[in-house]
Design a protein around this motif. Structure first.
Motif, PDB file in Angstrom:
ATOM      1  N   SER A 371       0.810  -1.208   0.000  1.00 22.13           N
ATOM      2  CA  SER A 371       0.000   0.000   0.000  1.00 22.13           C
ATOM      3  C   SER A 371       0.846   1.262   0.000  1.00 22.13           C
ATOM      4  N   LEU A 372       2.100   1.167   0.460  1.00 21.28           N
ATOM      5  CA  LEU A 372       2.989   2.334   0.462  1.00 21.28           C
ATOM      6  C   LEU A 372       3.762   2.482  -0.835  1.00 21.28           C
ATOM      7  N   ALA A 373       3.842   1.414  -1.627  1.00 21.15           N
ATOM      8  CA  ALA A 373       4.744   1.398  -2.784  1.00 21.15           C
ATOM      9  C   ALA A 373       4.503   2.554  -3.736  1.00 21.15           C
ATOM     10  N   ILE A 374       3.263   2.812  -4.071  1.00 24.27           N
ATOM     11  CA  ILE A 374       2.947   3.845  -5.060  1.00 24.27           C
ATOM     12  C   ILE A 374       2.794   5.229  -4.420  1.00 24.27           C
ATOM     13  N   PRO A 375       1.948   5.383  -3.350  1.00 19.61           N
ATOM     14  CA  PRO A 375       1.725   6.742  -2.829  1.00 19.61           C
ATOM     15  C   PRO A 375       2.968   7.411  -2.259  1.00 19.61           C
ATOM     16  N   LEU A 376       3.921   6.644  -1.736  1.00 27.04           N
ATOM     17  CA  LEU A 376       5.128   7.268  -1.193  1.00 27.04           C
ATOM     18  C   LEU A 376       5.918   7.983  -2.275  1.00 27.04           C
TER      19      LEU A 376
END
Length: 752
Positions: A371-376
């Motif tokens: 879940s962090l891979a893209i928005p970060l």
């Protein structure tokens, strides 16, 4: 909606309803696009169905939508604050319990410490994680479980198992694992919400364009009413300098109308009774009376709005991939957790340890890193680009911009400015260029005509506006009377009608003719003033192997003249294109190669939204900027660096995604085999998120030089980009089976 799983649940529910032909729910834009059979259902019935799921369908103004997003962000911030504060107190006694085997804590003190850890964890579990449980239950009910459902399973399992261990007098609890899980997920959710905040108004801004501005009725009362109350057949009096709110037809009078926002024409167009005008046009000169032909909802701009609405309800490839992974991940993890418990029982493991093994599977496989891979990357990249005057409105812009191989430029207002430049002065005998220029400046003083704005840039002093009297004849010119002198400035045909004898001189089409006391004084030729950054940007893009097209609503002659100055091949110049034709040209290009469109006008809205990535420059109106994925507040020259940066960002997103998938692929078998305890699982889950965070931070230290995507020793050639074909070949098919861009569609799509 809090996440993509929410959107998937609403979309799935709507599609199941009788009479619904199609439904698309866009999480980023906060919109649902519906198509239904009115004989079987209606919007009220659909709204009631969605309400049972815990959401609302509402046709709300932009402000209400923004308020809802802001309220969601504030709730997330409060939940995260509680998770951080109470989570720290939960971790302290848990850490002492872990250190007990080393003799740092007395054995009889471990149970009270474990109890204290659970007490401090309660606010985090009950309050901070509440919205995960709500969303998880909703999506599970609809048969589309996602990340929230998996988080709910892991937290509930950790809490129940820990409570059972405490009741048995044991101190080996997992409250800290549940707290860490909730805290990291709240961080990911808040990052994602902050990025998507700017995308929520994209569609609504267009829907609100000129809907409630007042219009003056021409019924003898000169009273004003809101534009949305005007009906076809009414007559209105527009105000000079203000955009029209309604489509109409000139009923009486003549005027000079700026169609740039709708058609992209660089020069104002004279209109007469019977001519059509549209919402978004601006009256430069004249006082025409307009008969309304289309009210709010039926205007040309409303048709463009509806098309943009549909174009924006799309998902990118990485978003679709993440959704598919999430749908597969939940049942896989649950089955793996149950399998690990059963395997432990068969191996003779105690019930408590068997359940702990299943809990470890749930926790270690929880998709924090996924879940962090893209928005970060998006969040950090957004902050870096903002310092360069580049604003992202669509979180998918990084992914979309990375593949661009064709850039299509709007002409008027993008490659040029709104003030023409003087190309040459042709004074008659007895006049000098300086004197002729000064006469033109004095005559057009106070005029809003583009020619007057171009003269103002010359910096020559001008007389006060109240010296003499000036009379503007829309579409013809200006008459200036000063004492006994009479000066004419305008079109050659108009001067001839006033009795001025003109010599045989070539007219460039952008010429100002002047006469003093009935004698021809000379001519000033103008040319469109280039955006200072345009030529350099085009050369930079060409150096990267990107093909350049020019797409304009202006005349063919004007477009080709500018293309020659910018070294753009005539075959890649598309002129006299309406907004709908611009859309077709961009879509045809995208049938072959990823295409970016750069524009500045309301007439560019469809093309901006339909292109793989739409880029609006800083002079664009608010509604046009809303249709674009990228806004350039720092100028046109940042386009090349934006595309370079997008390639770097997408590479980091892919690396993060690969790492997250690889982590789960490796961790899951280890947990099933019983080699990982729940606490170690929580640490490993946290470390995987930190790895993604560390990789994402590299975006702040990326190389400033252009990213070369070619193989060593090779350069990308734009010869592969499709060329417009001859009109007689427009029925020929491309090898892929898609229609190729042809000259008929490029130059005269309306005639086809």
């Amino acid at each position: 909606m809090y996440c993509g799983s929410c959107a998937a649940a609403v979309e799935s529910l709507l599609k199941r309803q009788p009479g619904v032909l199609d439904a698309a729910v866009n999480f980023a834009a906060g919109t649902a696009l519906l198509r239904w059979d009115t004989s079987q259902t209606g919007i009220a019935a659909l709204a009631q169905v969605v309400h049972r799921l815990g959401y609302r369908l509402q046709d709300a103004p932009p402000s209400a939508n923004s308020q809802g997003v802001d309220l969601a962000r504030k709730k997330l911030q409060w939940r995260l604050a509680a998770a951080v504060v109470f989570g720290m107190w939960c971790m302290m006694p848990a850490l002492l319990v872990y250190l007990a085997p080393l003799g740092l804590v007395e054995p009889e003190a471990t149970w009270p410490l474990a109890l204290a850890s659970g007490v401090f964890a309660l606010p985090v579990i009950t309050y901070s994680g509440a919205h995960f449980y709500h969303a998880g239950w909703r999506t599970l009910r609809m048969g589309v479980p996602g990340l929230d459902t998996l988080i709910t399973f892991a937290v509930v399992a950790a809490t129940l198992l820990s409570a059972w261990r405490l009741s048995q007098g044991e101190s080996h609890v997992y409250f800290d694992a549940a707290v860490m899980l909730i805290t990291f997920q709240l961080i990911a959710r808040l990052l994602d919400t902050n990025v998507r905040r700017r995308a929520t108004d994209i569609i609504h801004r267009y829907l609100g364009q000129s809907n409630s501005s007042p219009v003056t009725l021409d019924d003898g009362s000169c009273r004003q009413i809101p534009a949305d109350q005007a009906t076809p057949g009414m007559h209105i009096l527009p105000e000079a300098g203000q955009p029209l709110c309604l489509d109409g037809q000139i009923g009486a009078g003549e005027a000079l109308i700026d169609f740039a926002l709708i058609t992209g024409e660089s020069q104002p167009v004279p209109v007469r009774p019977g001519d059509r005008v549209y919402a978004g046009c601006v009256v430069i000169e004249g006082c025409p009376k307009i008969q309304v032909t289309a009210g709010v909802g039926q205007r040309r701009i409303d048709g463009i709005t509806r098309a943009i609405h549909q174009l924006l309800c799309r998902k990118t490839s990485l978003q679709r991939l993440t959704d598919r992974i999430a749908r597969v991940l939940l049942p896989t993890v649950v089955v793996a957790a149950l399998a690990s418990v059963v395997l432990a029982w068969f191996q003779g493991t105690a019930p408590g340890e068997s359940l702990a093994r299943g809990l470890a599977v749930l926790i270690i496989s929880c998709p924090c890193a996924l879940s962090l891979a893209i928005p970060l990357v998006i969040m950090m990249g957004y902050a870096r680009l903002a310092t360069r005057g580049i604003l992202l409105q669509d979180p998918a812009a990084f992914e979309l911009a990375a593949d661009i191989e064709v850039v299509v430029f709007d002409k008027t207002g993008t490659l040029t400015t709104d003030r023409p430049a003087i190309a040459a002065c042709h004074p008659q005998p007895g006049w000098t260029p300086q004197a002729l220029l000064q006469l033109a400046i004095n005559t057009l003083q106070g005029s809003s005509h583009p020619t007057a704005r171009g003269l103002a840039l010359e910096g020559a002093p001008s007389l006060p506006e109240d010296m003499g009297t000036r009379t503007a004849i829309p579409g013809q010119g200006t008459l200036w009377r000063l004492a006994e002198h009479r000066v004419l400035a305008g079109r050659s045909r108009w001067l001839a009608q006033q009795g001025v004898s003109l010599p045989e001189l070539a007219d460039t089409g952008m010429s100002l003719h002047l006469a003093f006391d009935g004698q021809y004084a000379g001519r000033i030729d103008f040319q469109e003033r280039l955006n200072p950054e345009a030529a350099g940007l085009i050369e930079q893009l060409k150096a990267r192997g990107i093909a350049i097209y020019m797409l304009s609503g202006d005349t063919r002659r004007s477009s080709l003249a500018l293309a020659k100055r910018l070294n753009i091949p005539p075959a890649r110049v598309i002129s006299e294109a309406s907004p709908e034709q611009k859309l077709r040209v961009v879509e045809n290009l995208q049938n072959h190669y990823p295409t970016a469109f750069i524009g500045d006008g309301l007439n560019d809205g469809l093309a901006l939204a339909s292109a793989r990535i739409g880029i609006a420059i800083n002079t664009a109106p608010e509604a046009a900027q809303s249709a674009a994925a990228v806004q350039l507040t720092g100028g046109l020259g940042t386009v090349a660096s934006t595309l370079d940066f997008a390639r770097q960002a997408r590479r980091l997103m892919r690396q993060n995604l690969v790492w997250a998938i690889a982590y789960n692929g490796l961790a899951l078998p280890l947990a099933v085999a019983g080699w990982v305890q729940p606490v170690i699982a929580a640490v490993a889950m946290s470390l995987s998120s930190l790895c993604v965070l560390g990789n994402s931070l590299r975006i702040h230290h990326g190389d400033q030089t252009p990213i070369n995507t070619s193989e060593p020793g090779q350069t990308r050639s734009e010869s592969r980009i499709p060329q417009p074909e001859l009109a007689q070949d427009h029925h020929r098919r491309a090898p892929s089976g898609k229609r190729r861009l042809n000259q008929v569609e490029c130059y005269k799509a309306g005639e086809q």
